[in-house]
Design an enzyme around this catalytic site. Structure first.
Site, PDB file in Angstrom:
ATOM      1  CE  LYS A   1     -31.156  28.192  89.792  1.00 47.17           C
ATOM      2  NZ  LYS A   1     -30.727  28.141  88.384  1.00 47.17           N
TER       3      LYS A   1
ATOM      4  NE  ARG B   1     -36.954  27.835  86.615  1.00 48.70           N
ATOM      5  CZ  ARG B   1     -36.180  26.969  87.259  1.00 48.70           C
ATOM      6  NH1 ARG B   1     -36.471  26.590  88.477  1.00 48.70           N
ATOM      7  NH2 ARG B   1     -35.092  26.503  86.687  1.00 48.70           N
TER       8      ARG B   1
ATOM      9  NE  ARG C   1     -26.816  19.533  85.519  1.00 52.25           N
ATOM     10  CZ  ARG C   1     -27.625  20.507  85.944  1.00 52.25           C
ATOM     11  NH1 ARG C   1     -27.414  21.072  87.116  1.00 52.25           N
ATOM     12  NH2 ARG C   1     -28.614  20.934  85.211  1.00 52.25           N
TER      13      ARG C   1
ATOM     14  NE  ARG D   1     -31.150  18.343  85.356  1.00 58.57           N
ATOM     15  CZ  ARG D   1     -31.256  19.517  85.950  1.00 58.57           C
ATOM     16  NH1 ARG D   1     -30.649  19.730  87.108  1.00 58.57           N
ATOM     17  NH2 ARG D   1     -31.940  20.483  85.398  1.00 58.57           N
TER      18      ARG D   1
ATOM     19  NE  ARG E   1     -32.693  23.463  81.916  1.00 65.09           N
ATOM     20  CZ  ARG E   1     -31.564  22.845  82.243  1.00 65.09           C
ATOM     21  NH1 ARG E   1     -31.027  21.980  81.409  1.00 65.09           N
ATOM     22  NH2 ARG E   1     -30.985  23.076  83.380  1.00 65.09           N
TER      23      ARG E   1
HETATM   24  P1  ADP Z   1     -31.791  24.573  86.556  1.00 61.34           P
HETATM   25  O1  ADP Z   1     -31.386  25.164  87.863  1.00 61.34           O
HETATM   26  O2  ADP Z   1     -30.733  23.713  85.947  1.00 61.34           O
HETATM   27  O3  ADP Z   1     -32.385  25.554  85.619  1.00 61.34           O
HETATM   28  P2  ADP Z   1     -33.979  23.240  87.971  1.00 61.34           P
HETATM   29  O4  ADP Z   1     -33.521  21.986  88.595  1.00 61.34           O
HETATM   30  O5  ADP Z   1     -34.191  24.416  88.870  1.00 61.34           O
HETATM   31  O6  ADP Z   1     -32.990  23.563  86.778  1.00 61.34           O
HETATM   32  O7  ADP Z   1     -35.361  23.006  87.191  1.00 61.34           O
HETATM   33  C1  ADP Z   1     -35.487  21.991  86.208  1.00 61.34           C
HETATM   34  C2  ADP Z   1     -36.843  22.092  85.511  1.00 61.34           C
HETATM   35  O8  ADP Z   1     -37.904  21.932  86.471  1.00 61.34           O
HETATM   36  C3  ADP Z   1     -37.140  23.431  84.842  1.00 61.34           C
HETATM   37  O9  ADP Z   1     -36.553  23.532  83.553  1.00 61.34           O
HETATM   38  C4  ADP Z   1     -38.675  23.374  84.798  1.00 61.34           C
HETATM   39  O10 ADP Z   1     -39.146  22.504  83.790  1.00 61.34           O
HETATM   40  C5  ADP Z   1     -39.040  22.764  86.128  1.00 61.34           C
HETATM   41  N1  ADP Z   1     -39.196  23.810  87.186  1.00 61.34           N
HETATM   42  C6  ADP Z   1     -38.406  23.953  88.275  1.00 61.34           C
HETATM   43  N2  ADP Z   1     -38.827  24.990  89.033  1.00 61.34           N
HETATM   44  C7  ADP Z   1     -39.906  25.520  88.392  1.00 61.34           C
HETATM   45  C8  ADP Z   1     -40.765  26.624  88.661  1.00 61.34           C
HETATM   46  N3  ADP Z   1     -40.599  27.410  89.741  1.00 61.34           N
HETATM   47  N4  ADP Z   1     -41.769  26.870  87.786  1.00 61.34           N
HETATM   48  C9  ADP Z   1     -41.953  26.114  86.706  1.00 61.34           C
HETATM   49  N5  ADP Z   1     -41.170  25.071  86.374  1.00 61.34           N
HETATM   50  C10 ADP Z   1     -40.149  24.763  87.213  1.00 61.34           C
END
Ligand code: ADP
Length: 190
Positions: free
Chosen positions: A16, A91, A130, A136, A147
């Site tokens: 994404k 989310r 990654r 990360r 996740r």
């Molecule tokens: P990925 O796309 O790899 O799943 P992101 O970079 O979008 O990861 O998000 C990393 C982390 O940030 C999530 O696992 C969560 O802990 C937090 N996070 C990101 N966006 C949200 C959201 N909308 N609500 C709650 N937690 C979030």
């Protein structure tokens, strides 16, 4: 059809962030990633960063109250007024309600939701790669699986909500970065 207020959704590891940057650039709108906002606050050691650090590194979701406030603030900034691409938000069902509220306050609405689809085994492999490259904290195998479970439970159901509004465009996320970005552009007709 205009495409200026967009979401990009998909399981962790679907690519994404990469595709959001390309698409937003093409449309001249900001890509707003809640994950990036949290990570930059964590590395800068801000108060927000300290609050969310352990949640993010364990792969859980940050509380809606915090996340919603951050998004509302970001969407109110000048560069997002004519359009934006949200990556990683909403989310949860509560975040969907909140985004609806934020948009209706400015009489605006979403134009499309890009769903990047990817097979679970493939995405685990990508995320482990990654982890080696970028290190990360939430890219260890256990955390990745956690996740994915959280995504399936809390976020996948949102796709039905947006499907019912006829907003979802599905894109196969497997292939090279260029192949996938080409597919996204073509389904959006841009
Ligand atoms: P990925 O796309 O790899 O799943 P992101 O970079 O979008 O990861 O998000 C990393 C982390 O940030 C999530 O696992 C969560 O802990 C937090 N996070 C990101 N966006 C949200 C959201 N909308 N609500 C709650 N937690 C979030």
């Amino acid at each position: 059809m205009t495409h200026s207020r967009l979401l990009i959704v998909g399981p962790p590891g679907a690519g994404k962030g990469t595709q959001a940057a390309i698409l937003a650039d093409r449309l001249g709108i900001p890509a707003i990633s809640t994950g990036d906002i949290f990570r930059s606050n964590i590395s800068a050691g801000t108060e927000l960063g300290l609050q969310v650090q352990s949640i993010v590194s364990s792969g859980g979701y940050v509380p809606d109250s915090l996340t919603n406030a951050i998004v509302e603030d970001r969407l109110g900034q000048e560069d997002a007024l004519e359009g934006f691409l949200l990556d990683g938000y909403p989310r949860t069902p509560e975040q969907v309600v909140e985004l609806d509220r934020i948009l209706s306050a400015t009489s605006s609405r979403l134009d499309a939701v890009v769903l990047l689809e990817a097979d679970a085994d493939e995405v685990v492999a990508r995320l482990l790669k990654r982890a080696q490259e970028q290190g990360r904290a939430d890219d260890t195998e256990d955390v990745i699986r956690h996740r994915q479970d959280v995504y399936q439970e809390q976020t996948a159901p949102l796709i039905e909500t947006y499907d019912a509004r006829n907003l979802v465009v599905r894109v196969n996320g497997l292939g090279t970065v260029e192949e996938v970005s080409g597919r996204i552009a073509s389904v959006l007709g841009i």
